[in-house]
Scaffold this active site. Structure first.
Site, PDB file in Angstrom:
ATOM      1  N   TYR A  51     -13.390  46.419  64.122  1.00 56.40           N
ATOM      2  CA  TYR A  51     -13.897  47.974  64.068  1.00 56.40           C
ATOM      3  C   TYR A  51     -12.811  48.834  63.848  1.00 56.40           C
ATOM      4  O   TYR A  51     -11.405  48.747  64.009  1.00 56.40           O
ATOM      5  CB  TYR A  51     -14.357  48.067  65.630  1.00 56.40           C
ATOM      6  CG  TYR A  51     -15.757  48.317  65.802  1.00 56.40           C
ATOM      7  CD1 TYR A  51     -16.387  49.507  65.163  1.00 56.40           C
ATOM      8  CD2 TYR A  51     -16.252  47.654  66.679  1.00 56.40           C
ATOM      9  CE1 TYR A  51     -17.917  49.667  65.238  1.00 56.40           C
ATOM     10  CE2 TYR A  51     -18.052  47.743  66.674  1.00 56.40           C
ATOM     11  CZ  TYR A  51     -18.391  48.673  65.978  1.00 56.40           C
ATOM     12  OH  TYR A  51     -19.773  48.862  66.029  1.00 56.40           O
ATOM     13  N   GLU A  53     -13.515  52.522  63.042  1.00 59.89           N
ATOM     14  CA  GLU A  53     -13.892  53.824  62.959  1.00 59.89           C
ATOM     15  C   GLU A  53     -12.961  54.969  62.761  1.00 59.89           C
ATOM     16  O   GLU A  53     -11.789  55.017  63.301  1.00 59.89           O
ATOM     17  CB  GLU A  53     -14.685  54.454  64.321  1.00 59.89           C
ATOM     18  CG  GLU A  53     -16.220  53.736  64.096  1.00 59.89           C
ATOM     19  CD  GLU A  53     -16.888  53.819  65.603  1.00 59.89           C
ATOM     20  OE1 GLU A  53     -15.887  53.574  66.477  1.00 59.89           O
ATOM     21  OE2 GLU A  53     -18.043  54.109  65.644  1.00 59.89           O
ATOM     22  N   ASP A 197     -24.469  60.288  39.998  1.00 61.48           N
ATOM     23  CA  ASP A 197     -24.595  59.093  40.343  1.00 61.48           C
ATOM     24  C   ASP A 197     -24.709  58.223  39.393  1.00 61.48           C
ATOM     25  O   ASP A 197     -25.798  57.976  38.764  1.00 61.48           O
ATOM     26  CB  ASP A 197     -26.007  59.213  41.298  1.00 61.48           C
ATOM     27  CG  ASP A 197     -26.347  57.729  41.784  1.00 61.48           C
ATOM     28  OD1 ASP A 197     -25.654  56.604  41.290  1.00 61.48           O
ATOM     29  OD2 ASP A 197     -27.256  57.717  42.532  1.00 61.48           O
ATOM     30  N   THR A 223     -22.877  52.482  43.374  1.00 56.38           N
ATOM     31  CA  THR A 223     -22.787  51.409  44.010  1.00 56.38           C
ATOM     32  C   THR A 223     -21.771  50.677  43.481  1.00 56.38           C
ATOM     33  O   THR A 223     -21.313  50.875  42.499  1.00 56.38           O
ATOM     34  CB  THR A 223     -24.444  50.580  44.166  1.00 56.38           C
ATOM     35  OG1 THR A 223     -24.612  50.548  42.585  1.00 56.38           O
ATOM     36  CG2 THR A 223     -25.317  51.588  44.822  1.00 56.38           C
ATOM     37  N   LYS A 226     -23.350  46.652  41.118  1.00 60.66           N
ATOM     38  CA  LYS A 226     -24.588  46.665  39.895  1.00 60.66           C
ATOM     39  C   LYS A 226     -23.416  45.972  38.795  1.00 60.66           C
ATOM     40  O   LYS A 226     -22.768  44.980  38.953  1.00 60.66           O
ATOM     41  CB  LYS A 226     -25.316  47.915  39.408  1.00 60.66           C
ATOM     42  CG  LYS A 226     -26.188  48.074  40.638  1.00 60.66           C
ATOM     43  CD  LYS A 226     -27.012  49.317  40.366  1.00 60.66           C
ATOM     44  CE  LYS A 226     -28.193  49.750  41.360  1.00 60.66           C
ATOM     45  NZ  LYS A 226     -27.523  50.464  42.438  1.00 60.66           N
ATOM     46  N   ARG A 232     -21.971  44.095  47.835  1.00 58.51           N
ATOM     47  CA  ARG A 232     -23.059  45.381  47.902  1.00 58.51           C
ATOM     48  C   ARG A 232     -22.445  46.353  48.908  1.00 58.51           C
ATOM     49  O   ARG A 232     -21.948  46.257  49.757  1.00 58.51           O
ATOM     50  CB  ARG A 232     -24.149  44.618  48.887  1.00 58.51           C
ATOM     51  CG  ARG A 232     -25.423  45.241  48.846  1.00 58.51           C
ATOM     52  CD  ARG A 232     -26.501  44.379  49.129  1.00 58.51           C
ATOM     53  NE  ARG A 232     -26.796  43.697  47.821  1.00 58.51           N
ATOM     54  CZ  ARG A 232     -27.515  44.180  46.787  1.00 58.51           C
ATOM     55  NH1 ARG A 232     -28.163  45.130  46.950  1.00 58.51           N
ATOM     56  NH2 ARG A 232     -27.782  43.209  46.007  1.00 58.51           N
TER      57      ARG A 232
HETATM   58  N1  DSN Z   1     -32.648  48.981  43.397  1.00 57.38           N
HETATM   59  C1  DSN Z   1     -31.456  49.826  42.690  1.00 57.38           C
HETATM   60  C2  DSN Z   1     -31.969  50.323  41.450  1.00 57.38           C
HETATM   61  O1  DSN Z   1     -32.576  49.415  40.784  1.00 57.38           O
HETATM   62  O2  DSN Z   1     -31.751  51.198  40.744  1.00 57.38           O
HETATM   63  C3  DSN Z   1     -30.984  51.070  43.343  1.00 57.38           C
HETATM   64  O3  DSN Z   1     -31.909  51.319  44.454  1.00 57.38           O
END
Ligand code: DSN
Length: 419
Positions: A51, A53, A197, A223, A226, A232
């Site tokens: 933990y 925080e 984003d 993210t 990808k 993740r």
């Molecule tokens: N599932 C991802 C996308 O395909 O853009 C993000 O939500």
């Protein structure tokens, strides 16, 4: 996985089935990838027990001196990758990263302007069923019906009309280059923050193959799983000392509790990989493969939104074939190809059906596929779609499945893992 196999056969069987599925299918979901074993080791490490925080050197628990190093390493690497000053590496997902940005800069009822879901935007950019559409007044911009490209004149006129407090540049299924400088000019005209984003494009951004949202965006989210090929999760980036303070408070204690320190270590590992020359070569291949796949589909008479791609993904427009995205997704899955139905701009069909397919090359390229293999994949997809349109898809399944198996066998996935 020897411990799991001995301790829990049910769970081990699920692991095994998923490994075999990933090995035996061609993965074209544009938001997915295959991490390195090093990333998986870090994600499965003893840091899961801790933990922490708070933030490095400012924690609410003792015993954080080692995990502090993991978080500092991830921050140092990701800021170097993007060429920015500050990072928060704690968001558990892209949706939470965007939520934290809204939580730090906006109040309920404030107006945001983001790309509409129908045009290729993400759910968290203002779609009505999400927190972004429920707590904020969300206005959506779109693309030109003729070109499939973002209509910047429309963005400007909507910004002037609605005076949003924040504009979102970024998308979930927009394959083309985004002009972040132009977005910043529009944001400045109306006094809005600019959030970029780049979840889908991040791997291309950090290798110089797609425009960097810095120095234009006030805040950038992405993210990490990808095109970045990490675990993740997500990160929030900025050049502003004032904004990073607000963002840190919004992530913790605003919307999250204890950070996932094992995932933060895995993010650091992935960022180390992304800084390597090998990753640049990988992303160059991803882009070449994607352009080739889109071109071959078009050569075969299959419609591609905007007539091509500048990124790792292409969006197929099925309207002329008279096939729905749902039918195409199911048919391709039966042949061993995983992809997702996706709306096309001005789609007459609902999101549960759609008139399009989103295809990405990031995962297949990690597996080792190059232009020769993506040429074959485009031929396979064309054959299945045309057979679907002619109403005789069943007649091509056997042949196509064997072509898919050949590709998968020639490029074994995770050969080091045994089951
Ligand atoms: N599932 C991802 C996308 O395909 O853009 C993000 O939500």
């Amino acid at each position: 996985m020897t411990h799991l196999s001995k301790r829990d056969r049910d769970a081990f069987d699920i692991f095994k089935q998923e490994l075999l599925r990933q090995r035996g299918q061609i993965e074209l979901i544009a938001s997915e990838n295959f991490t390195s074993l090093a990333v998986m080791e870090a994600a499965g490490s003893v840091l899961t027990n801790k933990y922490a925080e708070g933030y490095p050197a400012k924690r609410y628990y003792g015993g954080c001196e080692v995990v502090d190093k993991a978080e500092n390493l991830a921050i140092a690497r990701v800021t170097k990758m993007f060429g920015c000053k500050y990072a928060n590496v704690q968001p558990h997902s892209g949706a939470q990263a965007n939520m934290a940005v809204y939580f730090s800069l906006l109040k309920p009822g404030d107006t945001i302007l983001g790309m509409s879901l129908a045009a290729g935007g993400h759910l968290t950019h203002g779609a009505s069923p999400t927190f972004s559409g429920r707590w904020l007044k969300a206005i959506g911009y779109g693309v030109s019906e003729k070109t499939g490209l973002i209509d910047y004149d429309q963005v400007r006129s909507l910004a002037q009309q609605h005076k949003p407090k924040l504009i979102v540049a970024g998308a979930s299924s927009y394959p083309r280059t985004i002009d972040f400088k132009r977005f910043r000019e529009i944001s400045d005209e109306v006094g809005a923050y600019l959030l970029a984003d780049v979840a889908h494009y991040a791997g291309l951004v950090v290798t110089g193959l797609y425009p960097n949202p810095f120095p234009h965006a006030h805040v950038v989210t992405t993210t990490t799983h990808k095109t970045l090929r990490g675990p993740r999760g997500a990160v929030i980036l900025t050049d502003s000392e004032d904004l990073i303070g607000k963002i840190n408070s919004a992530v913790f204690p605003g919307i999250q509790g204890g950070p996932f320190m094992h995932i933060i270590l895995a993010k650091a590992v992935a960022f180390g990989e992304a800084l390597s020359g090998e990753f640049k070569q990988y992303m160059t291949n991803v882009l070449e493969n994607s352009k080739l796949m889109a071109k071959r589909l078009m050569d075969n008479g299959i419609g591609i939104v905007s007539g091509g791609t500048d990124s790792h993904m292409a969006v197929v427009d099925l309207r002329e074939l008279g096939v729905t995205g749902k039918q195409a997704e199911i048919a391709l899955e039966q042949c061993g190809i995983a992809c997702n139905k996706n709306g096309v701009p001005f789609d007459p069909l609902p999101p549960s059906v759609t008139s399009g397919l989103r295809l990405g090359t990031a995962a297949g390229t990690t597996r080792g596929f190059r232009v020769k293999e993506f040429d074959e994949i485009a031929q396979i997809i064309s054959k299945v779609l045309k057979a679907l349109a002619a109403g005789n898809a069943d007649s091509v399944y056997a042949e196509v499945r064997s072509r898919v198996s050949k590709l998968c066998e020639a490029f074994p996935l995770y050969p080091e893992l045994s089951c």
